[in-house]
Scaffold this active site. Structure first.
Site, short mmCIF file in Angstrom:
data_model
loop_
_atom_site.label_atom_id
_atom_site.label_comp_id
_atom_site.label_asym_id
_atom_site.label_seq_id
_atom_site.Cartn_x
_atom_site.Cartn_y
_atom_site.Cartn_z
N ASP A 40 9.18 9.60 -11.89
CA ASP A 40 8.44 8.38 -11.62
C ASP A 40 9.30 7.19 -11.20
OD1 ASP A 40 6.35 6.69 -11.32
OD2 ASP A 40 5.92 6.41 -13.44
N GLU A 62 9.07 -1.70 -10.24
CA GLU A 62 8.55 -1.42 -11.57
C GLU A 62 9.65 -1.06 -12.56
OE1 GLU A 62 5.71 1.80 -11.74
OE2 GLU A 62 5.73 1.83 -13.92
N GLU A 96 -3.20 10.76 -15.19
CA GLU A 96 -3.17 9.60 -16.08
C GLU A 96 -4.56 9.07 -16.40
OE1 GLU A 96 -0.47 6.81 -14.14
OE2 GLU A 96 1.22 7.73 -15.19
C1 BDP Z 1 3.43 4.70 -12.65
C2 BDP Z 1 2.94 3.35 -13.02
C3 BDP Z 1 1.44 3.25 -13.09
C4 BDP Z 1 0.84 3.86 -11.83
C5 BDP Z 1 1.35 5.26 -11.65
C6 BDP Z 1 0.90 5.89 -10.34
O1 BDP Z 1 3.48 3.00 -14.28
O2 BDP Z 1 1.10 1.90 -13.23
O3 BDP Z 1 -0.55 3.86 -11.89
O4 BDP Z 1 2.74 5.26 -11.59
O5 BDP Z 1 1.72 5.97 -9.44
O6 BDP Z 1 4.73 4.52 -12.19
O7 BDP Z 1 -0.23 6.31 -10.21
#
Ligand code: BDP
Length: 664
Positions: free
Chosen positions: A318, A346, A245
């Site tokens: 996720d 989340e 990401e």
């Molecule tokens: C996702 C979230 C993000 C996190 C990412 C992670 O949306 O904010 O940074 O996972 O786990 O679920 O690195």
């Protein structure tokens, strides 16, 4: 009662004598806790015995007629908390022996130096404030309370900052604050860890590169680690989110995850430190995001140093309300793997929904991977019982913030509590954990008059509220993502519904359209051999079961299959009708939670009662929105009526979409 005391409220302890021939900071904590919490016979004597017992792990203990025995002072501390918990829940105490399932039981805080918390819904960070590194008396008090709460449920480690890490955390000023935090956590047996940004050598050290094989880079990390250990001698190690990401990582330099992890592992090794390297990676080029972590990490099995552990989210995508377990569990056999659960909600209604997550984690831990034959559950392939991994760990992404009640929702505390208990014993049932938590949190804060009516409390409060907790996750799945649907939440915030969202220019695997693939021909993601073939990442017999819609568990049907709207389900109903029924059921479940809660009013203090009541009202409203939005949206493809005996939508789809700020 504002909930700040968590499950730790103690009512009027009895006097107790404590005998211990050893002294340490942790033993002093143990004595203090026992003194302020003892509920056994007045003036009883409790003995702490430290002796080598091979059948006990480092943190394990036995309790036998008021004698607590352990190998280490930490073991004694856990023994004390165990004893107090049993006293406070009214359990009988005889011949107790406990060894933790995992060595490292760690909270991950996604907290930023400016005080914000990524995916945090309980106020700002308890550790960081406006980039200000000064430590106040209030900070110290709060950190101590935090440490105590964690120790009471067996948590022994904490990562203090976000996985999307700021390089600032490694500066001398920040390390001083880390030192102050560590000093509050240490007496409770909690080790401190940090998340690091992989490009820190370039960003902080002004090096030309952060290539993990570059000698200057290696030297920079070695020096940095040495400084950290001078400031915090018992520092635990690093958590790393790399090449994921947009975060920098070894792949920026043509290196592998193993190259990156091993370089850091070598740096912390002389001090006994560890590296938790996250497997949450997905390249935008592969066709199915659910397969990507496995594809990247399996070729590296056996290539990581022994003080590296690969941290894997429970599901392959996720933290969805329901996912199958990640196929990386059990698959990696030569390197240690640890589960990562998300305590903060989340994708499960933030701090608005009442969702008891223990049942979801239990489902994951008890899922059979079949990797080494039947019975190779996720619990067993990660806790060292199937693969003799030297290092075992489990992480939970914390839901804690500065809110008075810590977690935003009073029932969010149950998820923090449950994570700790499952990390200690991955075989516990969610029902037992809920039972403990409710007794500790609500019964022990009742007045004496209330307590005389213990049986009444158990039947009128404990039983219905426990049932509500046990049903709460499935209710959320029902009105959000039933039958294997996933990732159809509104963009970015991941709170309300957003199945229509998928604008051009946004990477496809961040959009609901990519995941539900609804069309005239049906709905769901084809991950069978004929589709993305994600099923092949699972061991038989699972791969075969998942591959066939007839044997695939219906709760995961649309995860693995693209199914026609008129497909006949096990109930004999069409897929469309089943979908409608699930959404409708989810809504009525939440309405029922409201009734349950309203009825227990006489047994709860006014503050906590009203807070939960208001949140349930919001949850019910949002559940209706979810149901209406998803059914009206999917109906555009199914062209089938919502069964007439179900409640009709009360919202209009065009208005819902018009109110969705991301769809403009
Ligand atoms: C996702 C979230 C993000 C996190 C990412 C992670 O949306 O904010 O940074 O996972 O786990 O679920 O690195």
């Amino acid at each position: 009662q504002d909930g700040h005391d968590l499950w730790l409220y103690r009512y009027n302890p009895n006097p107790v004598k404590i005998l211990s021939s050893h002294h340490s900071v942790i033993l002093a904590t143990a004595k203090q806790e026992l003194t302020q919490g003892w509920k056994g016979n007045p003036n009883a004597t409790v003995k702490f015995v430290l002796k080598k017992d091979k059948s006990l792990a480092a943190d394990g203990f036995t309790i036998n007629s008021n004698v607590i025995t352990a190998n280490t002072d930490k073991g004694i501390l856990y023994g004390v908390f165990d004893l107090l918990r049993r006293q406070n829940t009214g359990e009988t105490i005889s011949d107790i022996k406990e060894n933790p399932s995992y060595q490292v039981r760690i909270l991950n805080h996604w907290d930023n130096p400016d005080g914000s918390v990524e995916r945090g819904y309980a106020g700002n960070s308890i550790f960081w404030r406006n980039n200000d590194v000064n430590v106040t008396e209030n900070d110290l008090k709060l950190w101590k309370e935090y440490a105590r709460a964690n120790a009471s449920i067996g948590i022994n480690a904490a990562v203090l900052n976000n996985v999307n890490a700021s390089p600032l955390i490694l500066t001398p000023e920040y390390l001083q604050r880390v030192k102050a935090i560590a000093a509050q956590l240490r007496p409770y047996g909690i080790k401190t860890y940090l998340s690091v940004k992989f490009s820190s050598p370039a960003l902080l050290g002004k090096l030309k590169t952060s290539d993990p094989l570059n000698p200057e880079v290696i030297r920079w990390w070695n020096e940095k680690v040495k400084k950290i250990y001078t400031v915090i001698p018992d520092f635990g190690g690093f958590l790393v989110k790399a090449s994921s990401e947009g975060q920098p990582g070894p792949q920026d330099f043509g290196r592998t995850h193993a190259d990156g992890a091993n370089m850091l592992a070598d740096a912390v090794k002389p001090y006994g430190g560890i590296i938790m390297w996250r497997a949450f990676v997905y390249s935008p080029h592969d066709m199915d995001r659910a397969k990507q972590a496995y594809n990247e990490f399996m070729p590296l099995d056996g290539k990581f140093r022994s003080n590296v552990i690969v941290q894997v989210k429970n599901g392959p995508i996720d933290f969805q309300p329901r996912e199958p377990f990640s196929p990386l569990f059990g698959a990696m056999k030569k390197n240690a793997v640890m589960p990562e659960f998300q305590i903060t909600q989340e994708y499960l209604g933030h701090s608005v929904y009442l969702v008891y997550l223990s049942t979801m984690w239990e489902e994951c831990l008890k899922a059979d991977t079949y990797q080494a034959g039947k019975g190779s559950t996720v619990a067993k392939v990660t806790d060292g019982s199937v693969f003799k991994q030297a290092l075992t760990a489990i992480a939970g992404v914390s839901n804690i913030g500065l809110d008075t009640n810590w977690t935003g929702h009073q029932f969010g505390q149950a998820n923090w509590y449950a994570f700790g208990r499952l990390a200690w014993n991955n075989n516990l049932s969610s029902e037992q954990i809920a039972d403990e938590w409710l007794k500790l949190t609500f019964y022990n804060s009742l007045s004496i008059a209330g307590k005389e009516k213990k049986q009444e409390w158990e039947s009128k409060f404990l039983a219905p509220v426990k049932q509500m907790m046990m049903d709460s996750r499935e209710a959320a799945v029902n009105y959000m993502t039933p039958l294997g649907l996933h990732h159809i939440m509104a963009a970015n915030e991941h709170y309300g519904p957003g199945p229509w969202w998928g604008p051009k220019g946004v990477r496809a695997d961040w959009t609901p359209l990519y995941y539900h693939k609804a069309g005239e021909d049906g709905v769901g993601f084809d991950r069978t051999h004929k589709g993305s073939d994600a099923v092949s990442q699972y061991h038989e017999p699972l791969a075969g079961q998942y591959n066939d819609p007839k044997t695939c568990p219906e709760e995961l049907l649309l995860w693995f299959h693209h199914i026609p709207w008129n497909y006949q389900m096990k109930s004999g109903k069409t897929l469309w009708n089943e979908l409608c029924l699930h959404y409708d059921k989810g809504v009525s479940q939440v309405r029922n939670f409201q009734k349950v809660w309203d009825e227990v009013e006489p047994y709860v203090d006014q503050t906590r009662f009203t807070e939960v009541q208001r949140k349930l009202r919001k949850q019910a409203t949002n559940a209706i929105l979810w149901k209406d939005a998803c059914l009206l949206y999917f109906q555009k493809f199914s062209h089938m009526p919502i069964p007439y005996d179900l409640e009709r939508p009360v919202n209009n789809l065009d208005e819902i979409i018009a109110n969705d700020k991301y769809s403009k």
